[in-house]
Design a protein around this motif. Structure first.
Motif, PDB file in Angstrom:
ATOM      1  N   PHE A   1      -3.484   4.321  -7.526  1.00 33.39           N
ATOM      2  CA  PHE A   1      -4.633   4.052  -6.654  1.00 33.39           C
ATOM      3  C   PHE A   1      -5.166   2.665  -6.978  1.00 33.39           C
ATOM      4  O   PHE A   1      -5.561   2.392  -8.108  1.00 33.39           O
ATOM      5  CB  PHE A   1      -5.703   5.119  -6.907  1.00 33.39           C
ATOM      6  N   LEU A   2      -5.147   1.767  -5.987  1.00 35.97           N
ATOM      7  CA  LEU A   2      -5.596   0.387  -6.217  1.00 35.97           C
ATOM      8  C   LEU A   2      -6.943   0.154  -5.542  1.00 35.97           C
ATOM      9  O   LEU A   2      -7.095   0.313  -4.341  1.00 35.97           O
ATOM     10  CB  LEU A   2      -4.559  -0.603  -5.670  1.00 35.97           C
ATOM     11  N   LEU A   3      -7.930  -0.218  -6.363  1.00 29.82           N
ATOM     12  CA  LEU A   3      -9.273  -0.510  -5.843  1.00 29.82           C
ATOM     13  C   LEU A   3      -9.511  -2.012  -5.899  1.00 29.82           C
ATOM     14  O   LEU A   3      -9.423  -2.623  -6.958  1.00 29.82           O
ATOM     15  CB  LEU A   3     -10.326   0.211  -6.701  1.00 29.82           C
ATOM     16  N   ASN A   4      -9.809  -2.591  -4.735  1.00 31.02           N
ATOM     17  CA  ASN A   4     -10.109  -4.023  -4.655  1.00 31.02           C
ATOM     18  C   ASN A   4     -11.617  -4.195  -4.804  1.00 31.02           C
ATOM     19  O   ASN A   4     -12.389  -3.728  -3.974  1.00 31.02           O
ATOM     20  CB  ASN A   4      -9.630  -4.541  -3.292  1.00 31.02           C
ATOM     21  N   LEU A   5     -12.027  -4.848  -5.892  1.00 29.16           N
ATOM     22  CA  LEU A   5     -13.453  -5.000  -6.186  1.00 29.16           C
ATOM     23  C   LEU A   5     -13.884  -6.443  -5.935  1.00 29.16           C
ATOM     24  O   LEU A   5     -13.391  -7.364  -6.581  1.00 29.16           O
ATOM     25  CB  LEU A   5     -13.718  -4.602  -7.644  1.00 29.16           C
ATOM     26  N   MET A   6     -14.801  -6.607  -4.988  1.00 30.54           N
ATOM     27  CA  MET A   6     -15.214  -7.960  -4.596  1.00 30.54           C
ATOM     28  C   MET A   6     -16.711  -8.147  -4.809  1.00 30.54           C
ATOM     29  O   MET A   6     -17.478  -7.190  -4.810  1.00 30.54           O
ATOM     30  CB  MET A   6     -14.896  -8.176  -3.114  1.00 30.54           C
ATOM     31  N   SER A   7     -17.116  -9.403  -4.966  1.00 33.14           N
ATOM     32  CA  SER A   7     -18.542  -9.726  -5.093  1.00 33.14           C
ATOM     33  C   SER A   7     -18.689 -11.227  -5.239  1.00 33.14           C
ATOM     34  O   SER A   7     -17.701 -11.933  -5.343  1.00 33.14           O
ATOM     35  CB  SER A   7     -19.157  -9.064  -6.325  1.00 33.14           C
TER      36      SER A   7
ATOM     37  N   GLY B   1      -3.708  -5.040   0.019  1.00 35.09           N
ATOM     38  CA  GLY B   1      -2.848  -3.861  -0.119  1.00 35.09           C
ATOM     39  C   GLY B   1      -3.541  -2.742  -0.874  1.00 35.09           C
ATOM     40  O   GLY B   1      -2.920  -1.730  -1.196  1.00 35.09           O
ATOM     41  N   ALA B   2      -4.831  -2.926  -1.140  1.00 38.00           N
ATOM     42  CA  ALA B   2      -5.571  -1.927  -1.917  1.00 38.00           C
ATOM     43  C   ALA B   2      -5.744  -0.630  -1.130  1.00 38.00           C
ATOM     44  O   ALA B   2      -5.760  -0.630   0.099  1.00 38.00           O
ATOM     45  CB  ALA B   2      -6.944  -2.476  -2.311  1.00 38.00           C
TER      46      ALA B   2
ATOM     47  N   ARG C   1       0.826  -1.204   0.000  1.00 41.91           N
ATOM     48  CA  ARG C   1       0.000   0.000   0.000  1.00 41.91           C
ATOM     49  C   ARG C   1       0.860   1.252   0.000  1.00 41.91           C
ATOM     50  O   ARG C   1       0.593   2.213  -0.720  1.00 41.91           O
ATOM     51  CB  ARG C   1      -0.935  -0.022   1.218  1.00 41.91           C
ATOM     52  N   SER C   2       1.942   1.233   0.780  1.00 44.33           N
ATOM     53  CA  SER C   2       2.750   2.454   0.832  1.00 44.33           C
ATOM     54  C   SER C   2       3.597   2.605  -0.438  1.00 44.33           C
ATOM     55  O   SER C   2       3.845   3.717  -0.885  1.00 44.33           O
ATOM     56  CB  SER C   2       3.593   2.515   2.107  1.00 44.33           C
ATOM     57  N   GLU C   3       3.991   1.484  -1.044  1.00 42.62           N
ATOM     58  CA  GLU C   3       4.711   1.578  -2.327  1.00 42.62           C
ATOM     59  C   GLU C   3       3.821   2.159  -3.422  1.00 42.62           C
ATOM     60  O   GLU C   3       4.249   2.988  -4.221  1.00 42.62           O
ATOM     61  CB  GLU C   3       5.188   0.191  -2.772  1.00 42.62           C
ATOM     62  N   LEU C   4       2.561   1.711  -3.430  1.00 39.59           N
ATOM     63  CA  LEU C   4       1.623   2.209  -4.445  1.00 39.59           C
ATOM     64  C   LEU C   4       1.369   3.695  -4.235  1.00 39.59           C
ATOM     65  O   LEU C   4       1.220   4.464  -5.185  1.00 39.59           O
ATOM     66  CB  LEU C   4       0.308   1.425  -4.389  1.00 39.59           C
TER      67      LEU C   4
ATOM     68  N   VAL D   1      -5.731   1.377 -10.720  1.00 39.33           N
ATOM     69  CA  VAL D   1      -5.814  -0.049 -11.040  1.00 39.33           C
ATOM     70  C   VAL D   1      -6.989  -0.664 -10.285  1.00 39.33           C
ATOM     71  O   VAL D   1      -7.152  -0.443  -9.087  1.00 39.33           O
ATOM     72  CB  VAL D   1      -4.510  -0.803 -10.673  1.00 39.33           C
ATOM     73  N   ILE D   2      -7.814  -1.391 -11.032  1.00 38.09           N
ATOM     74  CA  ILE D   2      -8.911  -2.126 -10.390  1.00 38.09           C
ATOM     75  C   ILE D   2      -8.509  -3.591 -10.308  1.00 38.09           C
ATOM     76  O   ILE D   2      -8.131  -4.197 -11.310  1.00 38.09           O
ATOM     77  CB  ILE D   2     -10.228  -2.010 -11.185  1.00 38.09           C
TER      78      ILE D   2
END
Lengths: 113, 223
Positions: B34-40, B134-135, B25-28, B117-118
């Motif tokens: 910006f990393l979005l973690n999309l779950m479902s 890490g999102a 997360r801190s590297e990004l 990034v998704i």
């Protein structure tokens, strides 16, 4: 089935711990798994031999302690086992509770020399 | 016989992954990705939503997509038609992604020059909630046919998300889905979660979703 990847992670952690503490032989590994955790003890036991294969823990025995899934009723403050009571407080029937324990998945200790 | 002694370790098994996730997360953050973690759950419309999101934001952000699946590359093919950079990850039967797998996916994708990034996580409401990827933010899609009772059945997932998209609202007339009951159930688990009703098919609500992303990216950059 997510247990294998997690157990491999556990083995790495324990190997690292053993190396740092000068442990050469690990007889038993003790894990603690909460009743409300998504880890199933039976599956952990099933994939343990595969995870330790070829490591210093190849002959290590596995012991799992199950921790109770307890909740605290938000209405009457009674502590109770969530699973045994099917999510309802046995004193007042309330379903508004806070989890006290049962989500854990811990490496408790090793028996070693 | 050797004398064994007990050595206490007392370490949460998730600790290793949590540490790796914090690092990622801190590297990004440093690299401005910006990393979005999309779950479902499977079939909630994740891929269609991803395509719609690229259409809405593609002109202002350089977008990359990590498609995670047990197998196949059908989703990656669909998404690649939008022109966005995309890579298919196979988890090989694993039901969730952890921080290390996410890192490998990101390096395979190549984040250079990307703003957003998704991570389209594995279709699953249980294990994905327990492993920090890490999102920067966590999003979830619940589709109308799945029912408004899902927060009662999968509380861990609803408790950890920053935003919940309620998809397929165009099909609302065919199902007994109570939006107010859902909002209440979500609020009880997670008062800070934003709920956005959308239809990835008709495009309804997608403007509000795009605005949410813009705001979060801005806040994240300023933080």
């Amino acid at each position: 089935m997510h247990e294998l990847g997690v157990v491999i992670d556990v083995v790495h952690t324990v190997e690292e711990f053993a190396r740092k503490n000068g442990v050469t032989r690990i007889d038993t590994l003790v894990l603690q798994i909460g009743e409300l955790s998504s880890m199933i003890p039976k599956y952990i036991e099933d994939c343990f031999p595969a995870a330790v294969d070829g490591t210093v823990m190849a002959d290590t025995k596995l012991r799992i302690e199950v921790l109770p899934g307890n909740g605290l009723c938000g209405k009457c403050a009674k502590a109770f086992n969530i699973l045994a009571n099917e999510g309802a407080c046995p004193a007042c029937g309330g379903r508004d509770w806070e989890i006290l324990s049962g989500k854990e998945f811990m490496i408790k200790e090793i028996l070693a020399c | 016989m050797d004398a064994f002694k007990v050595l206490e370790i007392k370490k949460s098994v998730y600790e290793g992954n949590d540490g790796r996730a914090r690092e990622l997360r801190s590297e990004l953050k440093r690299d401005g990705v910006f990393l979005l973690n999309l779950m479902s759950s499977p079939g909630s419309g994740k891929t269609t939503t991803v395509v719609r999101t690229i259409e809405a934001l593609g002109a202002e952000m350089r977008i990359g997509i990590l498609e995670a699946d047990l197998d196949s590359d059908v989703d990656a093919r669909t998404v690649s038609r939008t022109g966005a950079r995309v890579i298919q990850l196979h988890s090989g039967g694993m039901c969730h992604l952890d921080a290390e797998m996410t890192r490998q996916g990101l390096s395979g994708l190549g984040t250079e020059g990307l703003d957003f990034v998704i991570l389209e996580n594995i279709g699953n409401l249980i294990c994905t909630a327990e492993f920090d990827t890490g999102a920067s933010r966590n999003a979830m899609i619940l589709s109308v046919p799945e029912g408004d009772d899902k927060p009662l059945k999968y509380p861990a997932m609803f408790a950890m998300v920053d935003v919940l998209l309620v998809n397929k609202i165009d099909a609302m007339g065919f199902f007994d889905f109570d939006m107010e009951a859902l909002r209440e159930r979500v609020a009880r688990l997670n008062p800070d979660a934003r709920v956005i009703p959308v239809s990835a098919k008709t495009g309804e609500g997608m403007a509000e979703w795009a605005d949410w992303i813009r705001t979060e990216v801005k806040e994240w950059r300023a933080s």
